[in-house]
Each structure stands twice: as structure tokens, then as C-alpha cells.
Enzyme design. Structure first.
Site, PDB file in Angstrom:
ATOM      1  N   SER A  45       0.824  -1.202   0.000  1.00 31.24           N
ATOM      2  CA  SER A  45       0.000   0.000   0.000  1.00 31.24           C
ATOM      3  C   SER A  45       0.868   1.266   0.000  1.00 31.24           C
ATOM      4  CB  SER A  45      -0.975  -0.055   1.178  1.00 31.24           C
ATOM      5  OG  SER A  45      -2.069   0.799   0.969  1.00 31.24           O
ATOM      6  N   ASP A 179      -5.977  -3.940  -2.242  1.00 28.21           N
ATOM      7  CA  ASP A 179      -4.886  -3.608  -1.331  1.00 28.21           C
ATOM      8  C   ASP A 179      -4.193  -4.845  -0.763  1.00 28.21           C
ATOM      9  OD1 ASP A 179      -3.542  -2.700   1.216  1.00 28.21           O
ATOM     10  OD2 ASP A 179      -4.411  -0.787   0.587  1.00 28.21           O
TER      11      ASP A 179
END
Length: 314
Positions: A45, A179
């Protein structure tokens, strides 16, 4: 202690939304201290964003200047939802968010952030980076973690930062990618596996997260509930992994965390300073990690933690 300028090590950068900006401060302070650059960078991320830019050849001070002088969260978002303030903005945001959630797989398509990442990385491929790099994402179609070691750097990072609900998943062929923190918010295991192939035994991890219990009446907004669900999932997963001892831990974990929200990009300067201060407070541990000689090598066999974990704003 004398520094081993040739030490080979993996640098693992956690996810954490806005909190991940501390990675920039950490890299700046490490460069200023004269520590050797990593031989491998792994990120999730926001850790993938910072790590990917650094691996592509962007110096830490250049990333810092970009964050301070040019970074506006609105530049990442094509939806005006994220750029409107005041009562009218809140009314519009509510309607826009409801409409997008009901008709699309995320509030924002992520098109603008992909273009920005392509610009910042110069359209580099991962295999062309000066420092070997990997990041992770999760394929919703097959329910598995995906590790990126080649291909477009920008697209890999865009996949790794596709926070559910906010960003639409990145579609890549048959893959529906979200993610990487959904599977592993600090990709130590993946870094260990790749590091072994590259002859890298040492690992330094930077963790921006800290689990805190909160009162039951704290859940005032749906966004807070979504974020908390995500954090709770990661927390439970990490607790299970620690009990199972599935991967050798990092030799050194540098913590840099305060009470900043994952969405609070207004505290850019404070977060950069927090990362720098975490390095400054951990000189003893870092010099041992980067030390030359037999005693330093023995010390690196242990797993240690240092840095800052504050319950207050820095």
C-alpha cells in the site's frame, strides 16, 4: 561502531494510509546518517508507493520535497468528493459516495492515481529498478495474495494501494486486485523468500501501525467502521501468524506510529518528522544492525524492536 557499507539487507515497509508517509522521513534520516541502501525493498500500500519510488531511483530528499511541495490528496482522486469542504461539500459528498458505492466497485476509479504513479516512476518496469522491488496485492477472483516482481511498476503499486471501498480494484487480465494489506500489511514472508534467492539474510522492517483498543461508542461514521474492520482483520491475521511462527521475523523492526488517522494527509510535515525522529532515537539499534565485524553479525541474528509508538500526536 564501524558501519558495514556493503551490508546486504531487505527493507520492508508497511501499509498504513497517510501514516505511511513516515517511511519518507525514515529514508531521509537513513540517507543522512550514511547507512547503506537496501538490496531489496518490499512494500504494501503506502509502503509500496514510497518503496517503489525509492527503488525506481528517486532519492529520499526528492520524495520529501514532492510530499511537502506538491502532494495534494485531491491530485490522487478524480472524484470531487475528496476535494470539497464546508456544509455544501458534505451534502454533495454524502450523495456522491452513496451513488458510487451503489453503482461502482469503489468511490474512486484510481485512474488519476495511476497516471500520477506512471509520471513519478517514469513508466519503469519493476525489473528495471535500480533496487530490486516487490509489492503485494490480493486477487478477489481467486482469493489469493499476488506478489509483483516484474511488469509495470506503476500498475503494481496501484494494485497494492487499492483500498477496498475507496478505490476500485485494478483489473489485470483475469485478476481483480485490491490492497495488499488484506493479506499481509508487512510483507516479511515474501521478502524473506525473495531475499533468499538473492543471497540476502538481513532484514529491517518499518512498521507504521499500532493496534489500539477503542471505546464501543467510537464508531460514528461508516468510513470509520470500514477502516476499523480492515485494521481488525490485519490485527487478527498477524496475531495468528505470530502464534504459528510462519516466517522468520525481521532482524530489526523500526516502529514509527502515533494517533494520526490513515486518512489524515494534512499532517504531512509531522509524519515526515516522526519518521526522522524514529531513526534518531534508534541510533544504537541501527548502528548495531549496520555494524561491521563478528559481534554485529551475531547481534543481527536476534530480532529487536525500536523507534516510536506514541499515543499522542508527535
Amino acid at each position: 561502531m564501524k558501519i558495514n557499507r556493503n551490508l546486504k539487507y531487505s527493507l520492508v515497509l508497511s501499509g498504513g494510509g497517510a501514516r505511511g508517509l513516515v517511511h519518507v522521513g525514515v529514508l531521509c534520516a537513513m540517507e543522512e546518517a550514511g547507512y547503506p541502501p537496501p538490496s531489496l525493498i518490499a512494500g504494501t500500500s503506502m509502503g509500496a508507493i514510497v518503496g517503489g519510488l525509492y527503488a525506481s531511483g528517486m532519492k529520499a530528499q526528492a520524495i520529501k520535497r514532492y510530499v511537502l511541495d506538491e502532494l495534494d490528496i485531491g491530485d490522487f482522486m478524480e472524484s470531487p468528493v475528496f476535494r470539497m469542504d464546508g456544509p455544501l461539500g458534505k451534502i454533495f459528498q454524502t450523495g456522491q459516495i452513496i451513488g458510487n458505492v451503489a453503482t461502482r466497485p469503489g468511490i474512486d476509479s484510481g485512474t488519476r492515481v495511476l497516471r500520477l504513479l506512471e509520471k513519478l516512476t517514469g513508466l519503469k518496469k519493476i525489473e528495471d529498478c535500480g533496487i530490486p522491488f516487490l509489492c503485494n496485492a490480493v486477487d478477489l477472483s481467486a482469493g489469493r495474495e499476488v506478489i509483483f516482481r516484474s511488469g509495470s511498476l506503476a500498475r503494481a503499486v496501484r494494485a497494492s494501494m487499492s483500498f477496498p471501498f475507496f478505490f476500485e480494484p485494478l483489473i489485470d487480465g483475469d485478476l481483480c486486485l485490491v490492497d495488499g494489506g488484506v493479506a499481509d500489511n508487512l510483507p516479511v514472508k515474501s521478502a524473506r523468500e525473495v531475499g533468499r534467492k538473492l543471497g540476502i539474510k538481513n532484514m529491517l522492517a518499518v512498521d507504521t501501525r499500532r493496534w489500539r483498543n477503542v471505546p464501543a461508542d467510537s464508531f460514528k461514521t461508516s468510513i470509520f467502521v470500514v477502516m476499523r474492520c480492515f485494521e481488525a482483520m490485519v490485527h487478527v491475521s498477524e496475531t495468528d501468524e505470530r502464534s504459528e511462527e510462519t516466517a522468520a521475523p525481521p532482524n530489526l523492526v523500526l516502529h514509527a506510529a502515533d494517533k494520526t488517522s490513515a486518512f489524515d494527509f494534512s499532517r504531512k510535515r509531522e509524519l515526515l518528522r516522526l519518521g526522522e525522529e524514529a531513526v534518531h532515537r534508534s541510533v544504537t539499534e541501527l548502528e548495531t544492525f549496520f555494524g561491521a565485524g563478528f559481534r554485529a553479525a551475531l547481534s543481527r541474528r536476534r530480532s529487536e524492536s525500536c523507534g516510536i509508538q506514541s499515543d499522542s500526536y508527535f
